[in-house]
Design a protein around this motif. Structure first.
Motif, PDB file in Angstrom:
ATOM      1  N   GLU A  27      -5.238 -10.074 -11.425  1.00  0.00           N
ATOM      2  CA  GLU A  27      -6.104 -10.081 -12.610  1.00  0.00           C
ATOM      3  C   GLU A  27      -5.840  -8.797 -13.391  1.00  0.00           C
ATOM      4  O   GLU A  27      -6.047  -7.700 -12.875  1.00  0.00           O
ATOM      5  CB  GLU A  27      -7.567 -10.139 -12.160  1.00  0.00           C
ATOM      6  CG  GLU A  27      -8.577  -9.875 -13.227  1.00  0.00           C
ATOM      7  CD  GLU A  27      -9.037 -11.136 -13.944  1.00  0.00           C
ATOM      8  OE1 GLU A  27      -9.764 -10.995 -14.927  1.00  0.00           O
ATOM      9  OE2 GLU A  27      -8.661 -12.249 -13.516  1.00  0.00           O
ATOM     10  N   GLU A  28      -5.323  -8.936 -14.624  1.00  0.00           N
ATOM     11  CA  GLU A  28      -5.188  -7.757 -15.470  1.00  0.00           C
ATOM     12  C   GLU A  28      -6.570  -7.435 -16.027  1.00  0.00           C
ATOM     13  O   GLU A  28      -7.198  -8.262 -16.679  1.00  0.00           O
ATOM     14  CB  GLU A  28      -4.194  -7.964 -16.601  1.00  0.00           C
ATOM     15  CG  GLU A  28      -3.994  -6.701 -17.403  1.00  0.00           C
ATOM     16  CD  GLU A  28      -2.828  -6.768 -18.382  1.00  0.00           C
ATOM     17  OE1 GLU A  28      -2.548  -5.735 -19.001  1.00  0.00           O
ATOM     18  OE2 GLU A  28      -2.216  -7.835 -18.520  1.00  0.00           O
ATOM     19  N   PHE A  92     -10.096  -6.172  -1.832  1.00  0.00           N
ATOM     20  CA  PHE A  92      -8.927  -6.391  -2.679  1.00  0.00           C
ATOM     21  C   PHE A  92      -8.277  -5.062  -3.020  1.00  0.00           C
ATOM     22  O   PHE A  92      -8.792  -3.997  -2.679  1.00  0.00           O
ATOM     23  CB  PHE A  92      -9.317  -7.164  -3.951  1.00  0.00           C
ATOM     24  CG  PHE A  92     -10.407  -6.525  -4.752  1.00  0.00           C
ATOM     25  CD1 PHE A  92     -10.111  -5.678  -5.800  1.00  0.00           C
ATOM     26  CD2 PHE A  92     -11.739  -6.770  -4.458  1.00  0.00           C
ATOM     27  CE1 PHE A  92     -11.108  -5.086  -6.540  1.00  0.00           C
ATOM     28  CE2 PHE A  92     -12.749  -6.184  -5.193  1.00  0.00           C
ATOM     29  CZ  PHE A  92     -12.434  -5.333  -6.236  1.00  0.00           C
ATOM     30  N   ASP A  93      -7.132  -5.123  -3.680  1.00  0.00           N
ATOM     31  CA  ASP A  93      -6.405  -3.926  -4.089  1.00  0.00           C
ATOM     32  C   ASP A  93      -6.524  -3.742  -5.593  1.00  0.00           C
ATOM     33  O   ASP A  93      -6.565  -4.723  -6.350  1.00  0.00           O
ATOM     34  CB  ASP A  93      -4.920  -4.024  -3.727  1.00  0.00           C
ATOM     35  CG  ASP A  93      -4.675  -3.995  -2.226  1.00  0.00           C
ATOM     36  OD1 ASP A  93      -5.609  -3.663  -1.471  1.00  0.00           O
ATOM     37  OD2 ASP A  93      -3.542  -4.297  -1.814  1.00  0.00           O
ATOM     38  N   LEU A  94      -6.572  -2.488  -6.022  1.00  0.00           N
ATOM     39  CA  LEU A  94      -6.527  -2.130  -7.435  1.00  0.00           C
ATOM     40  C   LEU A  94      -5.278  -1.291  -7.676  1.00  0.00           C
ATOM     41  O   LEU A  94      -4.986  -0.378  -6.899  1.00  0.00           O
ATOM     42  CB  LEU A  94      -7.739  -1.295  -7.843  1.00  0.00           C
ATOM     43  CG  LEU A  94      -9.075  -1.980  -8.031  1.00  0.00           C
ATOM     44  CD1 LEU A  94     -10.155  -0.944  -8.347  1.00  0.00           C
ATOM     45  CD2 LEU A  94      -8.993  -3.007  -9.149  1.00  0.00           C
ATOM     46  N   LEU A 112      -5.107   1.456  -4.864  1.00  0.00           N
ATOM     47  CA  LEU A 112      -6.259   1.620  -3.988  1.00  0.00           C
ATOM     48  C   LEU A 112      -6.346   0.362  -3.140  1.00  0.00           C
ATOM     49  O   LEU A 112      -6.366  -0.743  -3.680  1.00  0.00           O
ATOM     50  CB  LEU A 112      -7.543   1.795  -4.794  1.00  0.00           C
ATOM     51  CG  LEU A 112      -7.550   2.923  -5.815  1.00  0.00           C
ATOM     52  CD1 LEU A 112      -8.870   2.940  -6.571  1.00  0.00           C
ATOM     53  CD2 LEU A 112      -7.279   4.266  -5.156  1.00  0.00           C
ATOM     54  N   GLN A 113      -6.380   0.520  -1.834  1.00  0.00           N
ATOM     55  CA  GLN A 113      -6.360  -0.619  -0.923  1.00  0.00           C
ATOM     56  C   GLN A 113      -7.739  -0.862  -0.317  1.00  0.00           C
ATOM     57  O   GLN A 113      -8.510   0.075  -0.116  1.00  0.00           O
ATOM     58  CB  GLN A 113      -5.344  -0.371   0.193  1.00  0.00           C
ATOM     59  CG  GLN A 113      -3.933  -0.197  -0.329  1.00  0.00           C
ATOM     60  CD  GLN A 113      -2.993   0.302   0.741  1.00  0.00           C
ATOM     61  OE1 GLN A 113      -3.258   1.305   1.396  1.00  0.00           O
ATOM     62  NE2 GLN A 113      -1.898  -0.409   0.926  1.00  0.00           N
ATOM     63  N   ASN A 114      -8.009  -2.115  -0.026  1.00  0.00           N
ATOM     64  CA  ASN A 114      -9.267  -2.521   0.606  1.00  0.00           C
ATOM     65  C   ASN A 114     -10.488  -2.068  -0.200  1.00  0.00           C
ATOM     66  O   ASN A 114     -11.437  -1.514   0.333  1.00  0.00           O
ATOM     67  CB  ASN A 114      -9.350  -2.004   2.045  1.00  0.00           C
ATOM     68  CG  ASN A 114      -8.194  -2.495   2.873  1.00  0.00           C
ATOM     69  OD1 ASN A 114      -7.874  -3.674   2.862  1.00  0.00           O
ATOM     70  ND2 ASN A 114      -7.538  -1.590   3.569  1.00  0.00           N
ATOM     71  N   PHE A 140     -12.965   2.431  -1.018  1.00  0.00           N
ATOM     72  CA  PHE A 140     -11.628   1.962  -0.642  1.00  0.00           C
ATOM     73  C   PHE A 140     -11.211   2.697   0.617  1.00  0.00           C
ATOM     74  O   PHE A 140     -11.703   3.781   0.905  1.00  0.00           O
ATOM     75  CB  PHE A 140     -10.614   2.148  -1.784  1.00  0.00           C
ATOM     76  CG  PHE A 140     -10.424   3.567  -2.246  1.00  0.00           C
ATOM     77  CD1 PHE A 140      -9.408   4.358  -1.723  1.00  0.00           C
ATOM     78  CD2 PHE A 140     -11.262   4.117  -3.205  1.00  0.00           C
ATOM     79  CE1 PHE A 140      -9.236   5.670  -2.154  1.00  0.00           C
ATOM     80  CE2 PHE A 140     -11.103   5.425  -3.642  1.00  0.00           C
ATOM     81  CZ  PHE A 140     -10.081   6.207  -3.117  1.00  0.00           C
ATOM     82  N   SER A 141     -10.310   2.071   1.386  1.00  0.00           N
ATOM     83  CA  SER A 141      -9.929   2.679   2.664  1.00  0.00           C
ATOM     84  C   SER A 141      -8.436   2.938   2.798  1.00  0.00           C
ATOM     85  O   SER A 141      -7.977   3.333   3.865  1.00  0.00           O
ATOM     86  CB  SER A 141     -10.412   1.811   3.833  1.00  0.00           C
ATOM     87  OG  SER A 141      -9.810   0.538   3.781  1.00  0.00           O
ATOM     88  N   GLY A 142      -7.690   2.745   1.727  1.00  0.00           N
ATOM     89  CA  GLY A 142      -6.263   3.053   1.738  1.00  0.00           C
ATOM     90  C   GLY A 142      -5.817   3.407   0.336  1.00  0.00           C
ATOM     91  O   GLY A 142      -6.431   2.980  -0.647  1.00  0.00           O
TER      92      GLY A 142
END
Length: 152
Positions: A27-28, A92-94, A112-114, A140-142
């Motif tokens: 999603e943009e 989700f990831d950003l 940014l993960q999780n 986030f966690s990653g």
């Protein structure tokens, strides 16, 4: 080499892009007004004999962030409703890209993960506002730094 930073090498805040990968769909997020993510170290205070001051030792980290969006998408309300009705949370990831074509420093891309939203506005009206927006806090966690700025 320049003796000072050239104005052209600063990054315009409007030149950024944000993408979310949610359940395999990209999603943009052109409706993002502001986004800020930070990493904070967890610190433990350490006292030692012979030294009157306090020392600190890092023992982990926490990723937090916030976004302000134009109130034009129901995507995050639907994700929250999915959690409310089924108990299944969505992570989700950003991907955040800063790239100003006028600048000589290139592009920075951070993933940014999780990512997980802490709260979502479910409905909003505001008779004093010309444009509706909403604030979303997240964790986030990653994290990955995919592209780095170069020196000006």
């Amino acid at each position: 080499m320049a003796q000072w930073l050239q104005a052209k090498d600063t990054i315009s805040g409007q030149q950024g892009r944000v993408y979310a990968t949610i359940n395999g769909n990209v999603e943009e997020m052109a409706y993002v007004k502001t986004l800020e993510a930070k990493i904070e170290k967890n610190m433990t205070e350490v006292k030692v004999l012979g030294y009157l001051g306090d020392q600190n030792k890092a023992n982990g980290w926490k990723g937090t962030g916030s976004m302000t969006l134009y109130y034009v998408t129901s995507l995050f309300r639907q994700l929250m409703l999915d959690y409310v009705t089924t108990g299944k949370d969505t992570y989700f990831d950003l991907v955040i890209v800063n790239e100003d074509p006028t600048s000589s420093i290139g592009r920075q891309t951070v993933t940014l993960q999780n990512v997980n939203f802490s709260s979502t506005i479910i409905a909003k009206v505001d008779t004093g506002s010309e444009l509706l927006d909403e604030d979303l806090d997240f964790t986030f966690s990653g994290v990955k730094l995919l592209d780095s700025f170069t020196k000006p």
